[in-house]
Design a protein around this motif. Structure first.
Motif, mmCIF file in Angstrom:
data_model
loop_
_atom_site.group_PDB
_atom_site.id
_atom_site.type_symbol
_atom_site.label_atom_id
_atom_site.label_comp_id
_atom_site.label_asym_id
_atom_site.label_seq_id
_atom_site.Cartn_x
_atom_site.Cartn_y
_atom_site.Cartn_z
ATOM 1 N N TYR A 125 0.818 -1.208 0.000
ATOM 2 C CA TYR A 125 0.000 0.000 0.000
ATOM 3 C C TYR A 125 0.859 1.267 0.000
ATOM 4 N N ARG A 181 -1.845 9.284 -1.901
ATOM 5 C CA ARG A 181 -2.773 9.308 -0.772
ATOM 6 C C ARG A 181 -2.148 8.572 0.401
ATOM 7 N N ARG A 216 -4.658 4.845 5.439
ATOM 8 C CA ARG A 216 -6.101 5.001 5.247
ATOM 9 C C ARG A 216 -6.605 4.062 4.147
ATOM 10 N N LEU A 217 -5.815 3.941 3.085
ATOM 11 C CA LEU A 217 -6.183 3.015 2.010
ATOM 12 C C LEU A 217 -6.253 1.590 2.546
ATOM 13 N N ARG A 265 -9.334 0.914 4.892
ATOM 14 C CA ARG A 265 -10.632 0.684 4.239
ATOM 15 C C ARG A 265 -10.773 -0.759 3.735
ATOM 16 N N MET A 266 -9.662 -1.461 3.611
ATOM 17 C CA MET A 266 -9.714 -2.839 3.128
ATOM 18 C C MET A 266 -9.892 -3.855 4.251
ATOM 19 N N GLN A 293 -14.973 -2.644 -1.104
ATOM 20 C CA GLN A 293 -14.018 -1.797 -0.396
ATOM 21 C C GLN A 293 -13.019 -1.150 -1.348
ATOM 22 N N THR A 294 -12.695 -1.815 -2.435
ATOM 23 C CA THR A 294 -11.792 -1.233 -3.435
ATOM 24 C C THR A 294 -12.424 -0.019 -4.092
ATOM 25 N N LYS A 345 -14.614 1.867 -2.664
ATOM 26 C CA LYS A 345 -14.600 2.909 -1.634
ATOM 27 C C LYS A 345 -13.238 3.595 -1.543
ATOM 28 N N ASN A 346 -12.185 2.905 -1.976
ATOM 29 C CA ASN A 346 -10.847 3.492 -1.989
ATOM 30 C C ASN A 346 -10.619 4.394 -3.205
ATOM 31 N N GLY A 362 -6.461 -5.046 -3.532
ATOM 32 C CA GLY A 362 -6.892 -3.652 -3.549
ATOM 33 C C GLY A 362 -5.769 -2.712 -3.921
ATOM 34 N N LEU A 370 -5.553 -0.169 -7.266
ATOM 35 C CA LEU A 370 -5.230 1.256 -7.211
ATOM 36 C C LEU A 370 -4.186 1.623 -8.256
#
Length: 397
Positions: free
Chosen positions: A219, A228, A232-233, A236-237, A260-261, A263-264, A373, A377
């Motif tokens: 991440y 980002r 936080r990323l 959310r997962m 959730q992805t 939402k990211n 996830g 990104l």
């Protein structure tokens, strides 16, 4: 009165805690009833997995358009690279710490394989196709639809996608907590987890820390692309992470990982393409665990190993496990062939590898799906830049 809504993550946590708490309390008849339900639900999941892949991946590739082929290649290369990185990370960490932690020349007979609780009956629901067939079919249909000038077949694919999405939202997701409760109920009552994990308790601690490091690293790399906050990323997962802890299946966790992805900040089209694909081809957590367990077992048995041996094993492992079904234990089953051919494992070593892997399957699967996830990104950022560049060129023209 206002209806109280409990999210998926709290329900999963409650299911895990309840399974552990009631595993040694509930009567055997009731536990077998839950195990029977789990067997039927697991069969339904196995039946649904190819349909989920075809329904989601086909439309996702078709919607991406003519650039789908390049995006497919980019996703596969990134996922394979991440899997190789995890394998070599596990090897170098293991060679550094394992020799001082593991007692050598321990006979395999000291490790007993606990048996789970048997269901009352089994219901076989054979899938229409295996996972690899579903992937190839989805790629073929999606790439074909992306180049067709008519929308007739694409509309059929959209309708099928709607059926798959409805099945996920109305059947699979609501029953997941019950399924997870049954899994932990069975494992607690049978003593399977604790009996097996006690053999490698120190090694398991290192593997768990490696999983955390791997996710943070993935991440952080993704955060460099999207600029980002990586934590936080990653935060959310967590619903996907805890779902995978319970289901032990990357494919069964696809609906949560997908949600959730998005939402990211990943576009639904890219997420619908990358997440189902990576559920099968991205196995960083599983690779990390298999390499660590194999290395530890070789050290325990006094079997000779070197870097060249494990380098070939890791490269082959990343390819072989693509054929693994996204169900509990699929990765270790797919890897048995190269464990025997490359590392020279016999039946006893393979049996112990299976026991150790299944006992820790939840953590590897959770690492796999959470890392999906991060890959989504990166792919989304690459595709967004390419699309913006293409739009700019069209405006100039």
């Amino acid at each position: 009165m206002k209806k109280i809504h409990i999210g998926l993550l709290p329900r999963i946590v409650i299911a895990i805690a309840a399974g552990i708490a009631f595993g040694n309390v509930l009567p055997m008849m009731l536990i077998r009833a839950f195990v029977t339900f789990n067997g039927i639900f697991s069969e339904f999941l196995n039946f649904s997995i190819p349909l989920i892949i075809v329904g989601l991946v086909t439309v996702a590739i078709a919607n991406i358009g003519k650039g789908a082929g390049k995006m497919l290649l980019a996703t596969v290369l990134i996922a394979y690279g991440a899997t190789l990185f995890a394998g070599f990370l596990s090897y170098f960490t293991g060679t550094t710490f394992f020799p001082s932690l593991i007692q050598q020349d321990v006979p395999l007979e000291q490790v007993s394989e606990a048996q789970g609780i048997l269901p009352y009956f089994n219901v076989a629901i054979p899938p229409l196709m295996n996972v690899m067939t579903a992937l190839v079919l989805a790629f073929t249909l999606g790439l074909g639809l992306a180049h067709l000038k008519t929308d007739a077949l694409k509309n059929v694919a959209l309708d099928f996608q709607e059926i798959v999405v409805k099945t996920i939202s109305t059947v699979i997701l609501p029953l997941l907590p019950v399924y997870i409760f049954g899994i932990f109920l069975n494992m607690t009552r049978s003593g399977q987890v604790f009996g097996i994990l006690s053999v490698f308790i120190k090694i398991i601690g290192i593997i768990f820390l490696l999983h955390i490091f791997l996710l943070v690293f993935q991440y952080c790399i993704a955060a460099l692309f999207v600029r980002r906050n990586p934590f936080r990323l990653l935060g959310r997962m967590m619903p996907a992470y805890f779902t995978a802890l319970g289901t032990q299946s990357s494919a069964a966790t696809i609906p949560v990982t997908l949600e959730q992805t998005v939402k990211n900040g990943v576009s639904p089209g890219i997420a619908g393409f990358v997440i189902p694909l990576c559920a099968t081809i991205h196995l960083s957590g599983s690779t990390l665990k298999i390499v660590a367990c194999a290395l530890a077992l070789m050290i325990m048995q006094g079997i000779h190993y070197d870097f060249q041996l494990f380098a070939g094993f890791i490269f082959m492992l990343g390819i072989t496990m693509v054929a693994a079904p996204g169900v509990p234990g699929g990765a270790i089953m797919a890897s048995l062939g190269i464990l025997q051919s490359i590392l020279g494992f016999g039946e006893s070593e393979q049996a112990l590898m299976i026991a150790l892997y299944i006992a820790m399957d939840s953590f590897g699967t959770a690492c796999n799906v959470t890392g999906d996830g991060a890959i989504a990104l990166v792919i989304d950022k690459i595709y967004t830049k390419r699309q913006a560049r293409r739009n700019k060129q069209e405006l100039v023209a």
